[in-house]
Scaffold this active site. Structure first.
Site: not given
Ligand code: GLY
Length: 364
Positions: A119, A141, A183, A221, A231, A235, A239, A242, A246, A261
């Site tokens: 956990r 994330k 990025e 960031k 998010e 946040r 994206n 993306h 993606h 990526h």
């Molecule tokens: N990679 C995007 C974020 O960390 O929200």
């Protein structure tokens, strides 16, 4: 070296930052006298990156080490099962500090593995690629893919610390550098109201400016994730590029011609700016000059009409969606994001068709 705080996570960024690791680990072990620490290293790059870590932090020689296959194609829960079994056999406990060493996939997977084991174990990220330095290693994330769906299994869980040291970039292949640059470019598009394509081009040509832009990306960031960790709001802007990106990445992987990526995000940003012209009043002239920059640096991502249903399907399955509507991040201007505008799949399909008509090149 700069120190940036993202709530209880400290990001050490810049030349020499890895020298702070020894102290960070010592402080942790002093506060938790029965604890140990282990290293989880990206398997394919181990020969190159592990000695760099040991030089900066010789006390880690005594730690247990694990090597994880961490390519995009291996970013699945099945890859983690033998690791978790080994951790259980080795009796890692809730106080064991996991040090993740590798690129974006390793940081995502290592954070995920640590988050779930017993956990949750504390972890530190040491990104060794530009992409991981600019984005994946910070912000908390963690993720693996499920089948072809990117990052759909994961948790929000911040590392205790992140060490962004350019020492790892000295031997990074050019294509990996390009991936990270996308990025970094993304952060400029979404955060700078004074963005200019001419200045952004320096990311690719001027190493000093690249360093500056990397620091800008990390700082901004952290500002964003401090405001909206889960998010639910701002946040989402991270994206940008993306939703399409993606899908391009997944299609390329399915066709066994994987793209990085960052390359996928670069092409994704162009598509999302094209949509922004139609939906949010982004100017055509700005779109075109940005598309020219991407074409010049990343070439074009080519797909055929036959690929469009698969691309659409990837986008419909994007985890940011509500129902069948798709929520790409759009820009009304540089630095001005629109992230809660639903776009119907038909409109996305039209964007994909428009691109194929231009034979994968976006500039009109
Ligand atoms: N990679 C995007 C974020 O960390 O929200």
């Amino acid at each position: 070296m700069k120190t940036i705080k993202d709530q209880d996570c400290t990001i050490y960024a810049g030349e020499g930052s890895l020298s702070q690791l020894q102290g960070e680990v010592a402080r942790y072990l002093a506060a938790e006298p029965d604890a140990t620490c282990v290293v989880l290293c990206e398997q394919a790059a181990a020969k190159k990156i592990f000695p760099v870590l040991l030089r900066a932090c010789p006390s880690l020689r005594r730690c247990k080490r694990y090597f994880l296959p961490a390519t995009e194609a291996q970013k699945h829960i099945e890859t983690l099962l033998p690791l978790w079994k080994q951790w259980a056999d080795d009796k890692l406990d809730r106080k064991t500090l996991v040090i993740n060493l590798g690129g974006g996939v390793l940081c995502d997977m290592g954070g995920f593995a640590a988050s779930l084991f017993k956990r949750g174990l504390p972890f530190i990220n040491i990104p060794t690629t530009l992409l991981a330095m600019a984005d994946a290693s910070a912000g908390g994330k963690t993720a693996v893919d499920l089948g072809e769906i990117k990052n759909i299994l994961g948790s929000f869980n911040r590392p205790r610390a992140v060490f962004v040291d350019p020492v790892f970039l000295k031997t990074l292949p050019a294509r990996e550098m390009l991936s990270g640059m996308a990025e970094i470019l993304k952060m400029q598009c979404i955060c700078r109201t004074d963005f200019s394509v001419q200045r952004a081009e320096k990311i690719f040509t001027d190493p000093e400016y690249l360093n500056e832009a990397l620091l800008f990306a990390i700082k901004n960031k952290a500002l964003i994730t401090q405001q909206d960790f889960k998010e639910e709001n701002i946040r989402k802007t991270l994206n940008f590029g993306h939703t399409f990106g993606h899908a391009f990445e997944a299609l390329a992987l399915r066709k066994k011609h994987p793209i990085s990526h960052g390359e996928a995000v670069a092409h994704g940003m162009v598509c999302e700016l094209y949509l922004s012209c139609r939906k949010c009043g982004f100017t055509r002239a700005r779109f075109e000059s940005f598309a020219r920059l991407i074409n010049a640096r990343y070439g074009s991502f080519t797909y055929t009409e036959k690929d469009i249903p698969a691309l659409l399907n990837y986008m419909v399955n994007d985890k940011k969606n509500k129902g069948r509507k798709i929520y790409p991040v759009l820009l009304s201007d540089w630095g001005k994001c629109v992230f809660d505008k639903a776009v119907f799949p038909l409109v996305i399909e039209k964007t994909l068709h428009d691109n194929t008509k231009k034979n994968g090149r976006y500039n009109a």
